[in-house]
Motif scaffolding. Structure first.
Motif, mmCIF file in Angstrom:
data_model
loop_
_atom_site.group_PDB
_atom_site.id
_atom_site.type_symbol
_atom_site.label_atom_id
_atom_site.label_comp_id
_atom_site.label_asym_id
_atom_site.label_seq_id
_atom_site.Cartn_x
_atom_site.Cartn_y
_atom_site.Cartn_z
ATOM 1 N N UNK A 1 0.846 -1.196 0.000
ATOM 2 C CA UNK A 1 0.000 0.000 0.000
ATOM 3 C C UNK A 1 0.878 1.243 0.000
ATOM 4 N N UNK A 2 0.495 2.192 -0.846
ATOM 5 C CA UNK A 2 1.168 3.494 -0.872
ATOM 6 C C UNK A 2 0.131 4.570 -1.135
ATOM 7 N N UNK B 1 4.405 2.037 2.343
ATOM 8 C CA UNK B 1 5.375 3.133 2.213
ATOM 9 C C UNK B 1 4.598 4.440 2.106
ATOM 10 N N UNK B 2 4.895 5.390 2.978
ATOM 11 C CA UNK B 2 4.226 6.679 2.978
ATOM 12 C C UNK B 2 5.260 7.802 3.031
ATOM 13 N N UNK B 3 4.819 8.987 2.683
ATOM 14 C CA UNK B 3 5.701 10.156 2.712
ATOM 15 C C UNK B 3 5.039 11.262 3.518
ATOM 16 N N UNK B 4 5.848 11.976 4.303
ATOM 17 C CA UNK B 4 5.343 13.074 5.126
ATOM 18 C C UNK B 4 6.286 14.266 4.984
ATOM 19 N N UNK B 5 5.778 15.429 5.335
ATOM 20 C CA UNK B 5 6.588 16.634 5.230
ATOM 21 C C UNK B 5 6.304 17.560 6.405
ATOM 22 N N UNK C 1 10.019 13.145 5.008
ATOM 23 C CA UNK C 1 10.213 11.812 5.581
ATOM 24 C C UNK C 1 9.530 10.757 4.727
ATOM 25 N N UNK C 2 10.244 9.665 4.496
ATOM 26 C CA UNK C 2 9.677 8.491 3.825
ATOM 27 C C UNK C 2 9.644 7.365 4.847
ATOM 28 N N UNK C 3 8.459 6.825 5.073
ATOM 29 C CA UNK C 3 8.271 5.790 6.093
ATOM 30 C C UNK C 3 8.015 4.452 5.407
ATOM 31 N N UNK D 1 8.101 -3.687 11.827
ATOM 32 C CA UNK D 1 9.157 -2.686 11.938
ATOM 33 C C UNK D 1 8.802 -1.471 11.096
ATOM 34 N N UNK D 2 9.173 -0.295 11.583
ATOM 35 C CA UNK D 2 8.948 0.953 10.858
ATOM 36 C C UNK D 2 10.279 1.692 10.716
ATOM 37 N N UNK D 3 10.679 1.955 9.473
ATOM 38 C CA UNK D 3 11.881 2.734 9.176
ATOM 39 C C UNK D 3 11.464 4.146 8.755
ATOM 40 N N UNK D 4 11.992 5.147 9.432
ATOM 41 C CA UNK D 4 11.719 6.546 9.078
ATOM 42 C C UNK D 4 12.996 7.143 8.464
#
Length: 332
Positions: A212-213, A250-254, A260-262, A321-324
């Motif tokens: 999911x993205x 995979x998500x992206x935030x600002x 940030x890419x999570x 697990x979550x990678x930021x």
């Protein structure tokens, strides 16, 4: 001190001038002027000798200091609170020698790190090389065509693994040496994520992994090619730890500070005592696959930090697990 030729000449000149001035004073003004000029001349000469003696003692201290530095010993502290050109010279010499000592320590650490790296590389290459030697011996004596094809396939896999290992180690060495220049550009985060996930589509389909993205129209400033490689190593690590039918997101935030890419999975997770070690080279956790070498995440860390970014990890064993991956807009 009197071994110094220039100092001896200056003392003789001072004595001669004192004698001449005293004789002239006696001839012009009598005995009183003679003694007055003699006392003044002797006083000035003694004062000059005393000051010069102290200066040469300080120079001798500096000389001993430099000899200890050159011999590799622990140099004493030569800094003082006095004013003057000699104190400035002491300070500058101390700065120069401190810098040299620091560089010497860095070189010593680099030698140890290089020796350890060579030992690790030798250890990592030993297993596939041994396997290939055995396969080669079997190929020379095996007549069954099916088994020969099986041995050749095994050799091919080992060669691919060695090639990947060597290429990755070379990249890490370049980052350590600081010879890789990052070329930052502003790219669309959705395009970046789409490109990095593309090589894993078949693998995720075989494991029935749900991906999911959520599209976010935002920009990321980074070196595109190197960043994709770093993120792919993280995704690869996540897929290896996801069970059949798992999930990858995979998500992206600002924010005003960073973009940030999570990358998040619902796999087996990372034990708490291992989280602080997962970016170390050749580190293999308890849940690592048998083919894992332990340098993929180390390379990812080097790539991101070289762009003034950072990777944060959140994990609970058995929950995922979550990678930021953060790219800071200003250098902190």
């Amino acid at each position: 001190m009197l071994k110094n030729k220039d100092l001896r000449i200056m003392i003789l000149l001072a004595a001669a001038l004192t004698a001449v001035a005293s004789i002239c004073g006696y001839a012009l003004c009598g005995i009183s002027a003679f003694f007055l000029l003699l006392v003044v001349g002797v006083t000035i000469t003694c004062g000059f000798v005393f000051i010069t003696k102290r200066r040469y003692e300080n120079i001798s201290v500096l000389n001993l200091y430099l000899e200890k530095v050159l011999s590799g010993g622990e140099p004493p502290n030569i800094l003082d609170q006095e004013e003057g050109e000699l104190s400035i010279l002491k300070t500058n010499i101390y700065k120069a020698t401190s810098t040299l000592c620091h560089q010497k320590d860095l070189l010593s650490k680099d030698k140890v790190a290089m020796a350890n790296a060579i030992a690790d590389i030798s250890h990592q290459l030993k297993t596939p090389l041994t396997s290939m030697i055995v396969m080669n011996d079997l190929l020379m004596t095996e007549e069954d065509k099916q088994k020969r094809e099986e041995f050749l396939k095994t050799q091919s896999n080992q060669l691919d693994r060695m090639n990947w290992l060597i290429q990755t180690l070379l990249k890490l060495s370049k980052f350590d040496a600081g010879t890789i220049a990052m070329k930052s550009e502003i790219i669309n985060a959705d395009d970046l994520i789409s490109e990095l996930i593309n090589p894993f589509e078949i693998q995720m389909e075989l494991k029935n992994i749900t991906y999911h993205h959520e599209n976010r129209n935002m920009q990321v400033k980074c070196d595109k090619n190197w960043t994709i490689e770093a993120l792919q190593n993280i995704v690869k690590n996540c897929i290896e730890h996801i069970d059949e039918g798992g999930k990858l997101e995979i998500t992206a935030h600002e924010t005003n500070i960073f973009t940030e890419i999570v990358i998040e999975d619902n796999g087996c997770g990372i034990p708490k005592d291992e989280i602080s070690h997962i970016f170390e080279r050749f580190y293999k956790g308890r849940n690592a696959s048998k083919d894992s070498v332990g340098i993929g995440l180390a390379l990812s860390k080097s790539i991101i930090t070289s762009q003034h970014g950072d990777i944060l990890v959140e994990s609970n064993e058995g929950e995922g697990t979550r990678f930021r991956v953060r790219f800071y807009k200003t250098i902190l």
